[in-house]
Design a protein around this motif. Sequence first.
Motif, mmCIF file in Angstrom:
data_model
loop_
_atom_site.group_PDB
_atom_site.id
_atom_site.type_symbol
_atom_site.label_atom_id
_atom_site.label_comp_id
_atom_site.label_asym_id
_atom_site.label_seq_id
_atom_site.Cartn_x
_atom_site.Cartn_y
_atom_site.Cartn_z
ATOM 1 N N LEU A 180 37.299 18.022 55.230
ATOM 2 C CA LEU A 180 38.715 17.977 55.589
ATOM 3 C C LEU A 180 39.060 16.793 56.481
ATOM 4 N N THR A 181 38.260 16.533 57.514
ATOM 5 C CA THR A 181 38.660 15.604 58.566
ATOM 6 C C THR A 181 37.972 14.250 58.527
ATOM 7 N N THR A 182 36.833 14.127 57.890
ATOM 8 C CA THR A 182 36.112 12.848 57.845
ATOM 9 C C THR A 182 35.565 12.648 56.442
ATOM 10 N N ASN A 183 36.456 12.262 55.542
ATOM 11 C CA ASN A 183 36.059 12.060 54.150
ATOM 12 C C ASN A 183 36.539 10.701 53.670
ATOM 13 N N CYS A 184 36.420 10.460 52.394
ATOM 14 C CA CYS A 184 36.723 9.119 51.870
ATOM 15 C C CYS A 184 38.168 8.713 52.133
ATOM 16 N N THR A 185 39.108 9.672 52.046
ATOM 17 C CA THR A 185 40.514 9.333 52.196
ATOM 18 C C THR A 185 40.911 9.201 53.653
ATOM 19 N N THR A 186 40.460 10.131 54.500
ATOM 20 C CA THR A 186 40.841 10.059 55.906
ATOM 21 C C THR A 186 40.265 8.819 56.564
ATOM 22 N N VAL A 187 39.065 8.401 56.143
ATOM 23 C CA VAL A 187 38.484 7.178 56.696
ATOM 24 C C VAL A 187 39.331 5.971 56.312
ATOM 25 N N VAL A 188 39.750 5.895 55.054
ATOM 26 C CA VAL A 188 40.586 4.789 54.595
ATOM 27 C C VAL A 188 41.910 4.787 55.348
ATOM 28 N N PHE A 189 42.522 5.946 55.492
ATOM 29 C CA PHE A 189 43.824 6.036 56.144
ATOM 30 C C PHE A 189 43.727 5.576 57.600
ATOM 31 N N LEU A 227 41.656 3.440 58.866
ATOM 32 C CA LEU A 227 41.489 1.995 58.908
ATOM 33 C C LEU A 227 42.823 1.288 58.656
ATOM 34 N N ILE A 228 43.570 1.749 57.646
ATOM 35 C CA ILE A 228 44.846 1.112 57.337
ATOM 36 C C ILE A 228 45.849 1.359 58.455
ATOM 37 N N ARG A 229 45.819 2.559 59.032
ATOM 38 C CA ARG A 229 46.761 2.880 60.099
ATOM 39 C C ARG A 229 46.481 2.049 61.351
ATOM 40 N N ALA A 230 45.233 1.621 61.528
ATOM 41 C CA ALA A 230 44.918 0.745 62.648
ATOM 42 C C ALA A 230 45.653 -0.582 62.523
ATOM 43 N N LEU A 231 45.954 -0.983 61.288
ATOM 44 C CA LEU A 231 46.706 -2.212 61.053
ATOM 45 C C LEU A 231 48.202 -1.988 61.212
ATOM 46 N N ASP A 232 48.667 -0.804 60.854
ATOM 47 C CA ASP A 232 50.090 -0.475 60.970
ATOM 48 C C ASP A 232 50.223 0.934 61.536
ATOM 49 N N PRO A 233 50.282 1.075 62.884
ATOM 50 C CA PRO A 233 50.382 2.409 63.496
ATOM 51 C C PRO A 233 51.617 3.178 63.062
ATOM 52 N N GLY A 234 52.614 2.471 62.515
ATOM 53 C CA GLY A 234 53.818 3.152 62.070
ATOM 54 C C GLY A 234 53.670 3.868 60.753
ATOM 55 N N LEU A 235 52.539 3.680 60.068
ATOM 56 C CA LEU A 235 52.332 4.366 58.798
ATOM 57 C C LEU A 235 52.269 5.859 59.062
ATOM 58 N N PRO A 236 53.170 6.653 58.492
ATOM 59 C CA PRO A 236 53.269 8.071 58.876
ATOM 60 C C PRO A 236 52.111 8.919 58.377
ATOM 61 N N ARG A 237 51.822 9.954 59.171
ATOM 62 C CA ARG A 237 50.849 10.952 58.737
ATOM 63 C C ARG A 237 51.477 11.813 57.648
ATOM 64 N N ASP A 238 50.632 12.376 56.811
ATOM 65 C CA ASP A 238 51.169 13.106 55.673
ATOM 66 C C ASP A 238 50.097 14.037 55.125
ATOM 67 N N TYR A 239 50.518 15.214 54.619
ATOM 68 C CA TYR A 239 49.560 16.162 54.054
ATOM 69 C C TYR A 239 48.817 15.573 52.863
ATOM 70 N N ARG A 240 49.390 14.556 52.233
ATOM 71 C CA ARG A 240 48.754 13.968 51.056
ATOM 72 C C ARG A 240 47.531 13.130 51.421
ATOM 73 N N ILE A 241 47.329 12.853 52.716
ATOM 74 C CA ILE A 241 46.085 12.214 53.134
ATOM 75 C C ILE A 241 44.933 13.197 52.958
ATOM 76 N N LEU A 242 45.200 14.497 53.183
ATOM 77 C CA LEU A 242 44.176 15.520 53.006
ATOM 78 C C LEU A 242 44.052 15.927 51.542
ATOM 79 N N LEU A 243 45.185 16.103 50.873
ATOM 80 C CA LEU A 243 45.176 16.383 49.432
ATOM 81 C C LEU A 243 45.309 15.039 48.715
ATOM 82 N N SER A 244 44.203 14.316 48.684
ATOM 83 C CA SER A 244 44.231 12.904 48.299
ATOM 84 C C SER A 244 44.680 12.669 46.865
ATOM 85 N N GLY A 245 44.628 13.687 46.042
ATOM 86 C CA GLY A 245 45.089 13.529 44.676
ATOM 87 C C GLY A 245 46.564 13.209 44.580
#
Length: 344
Positions: A256-265, A267-285
Amino acid sequence: MSGGLLWIGRFLLRALLFLVVALSAVWIGFCLYFQLPLPDIAKSIAVLAWALFAVAILTLEIARPSWRVRGLYILAIIVFAAWWSTILPTNDRDWRPEVAHGVTGTVDGDIVTLSNVRDFDWRSDTDFTERWETRRYDLSKLATVDLVLGYWMGPQIAHTIISFGFTDGQHLSFSAEIRPDKTQEFSALAGFFRVFNLVLIAADERDVIYVRTNVRREDLYLYPIEMPQAGMRALFLSYVESGNALAARPKFYNTLTTNCTTVVFRLIRALDPGLPRDYRILLSGYLPDYVFEHQGYRTGLSREEFRARAAISALALAAGNTPGFSAAIRPPTGLAGALPVDKP
């Protein structure tokens, strides 16, 4: 009136305690099942004993609530927590060949030297030619960043890959993956209970995409990310830093918390902190919808068209295991639409 409120307060407190005990007991039961270093029979007996203990605590909480009983459960939690804290991630196991090495790298100006870049020739999931290479990349030649999603267990969950393209034709992909040893098989449930390590794989794009499209027959989709060259560079370097950090201090994979999608998110959010959090980060499909909604310019496509133009599995199957694989999986006209994560 005050007596009635007091009764309601006590009832709610007892209900909350009951719920906390029940949920924690179930979670601890799974922890014991997945982590006790015992034969299967002994492990089953231990889990059964814990279940009987938890049921007894819950029964007494209903029939004869007592802080002594609650204290006994708290003591059990403390003992469990002390044992659980001894279960630590490690880089020292007999890993499965495809995750035997995590990427590490050094940076000298624009030149990044990466160790353990995977470049396997895949014939099947169990038949392949291993190659781990040291490669050098010139960051001044970074040209593209693509988000690749691979579907393998239904529409809700997708494996996430970030792929970098260079003006000299090279394509390098980063993939955060579970790291099973040779005795383990993947289990999404086990991934909640410190069973698997996390590993960052750097791979030739032909390797990491081909094995999913042409060997495992997964459905893959490629979405270009609109990003200035400085943003591409920062993102690439963040992966190098992550690989070095995992080599120095391993981490557990968590479903749930440390997988392929959350790691990518992250990293990208470190570049743009304004990128909003979203349930689709967990349901990566469902990330394609997230990409579609947060792109920086109009694509002129519907959601369905946007997703359909990103499909690459048929192109990969047609290309086969050839040197021109990366060019073949990208339509000549490219894809309209991208996710901006860093603005010039």
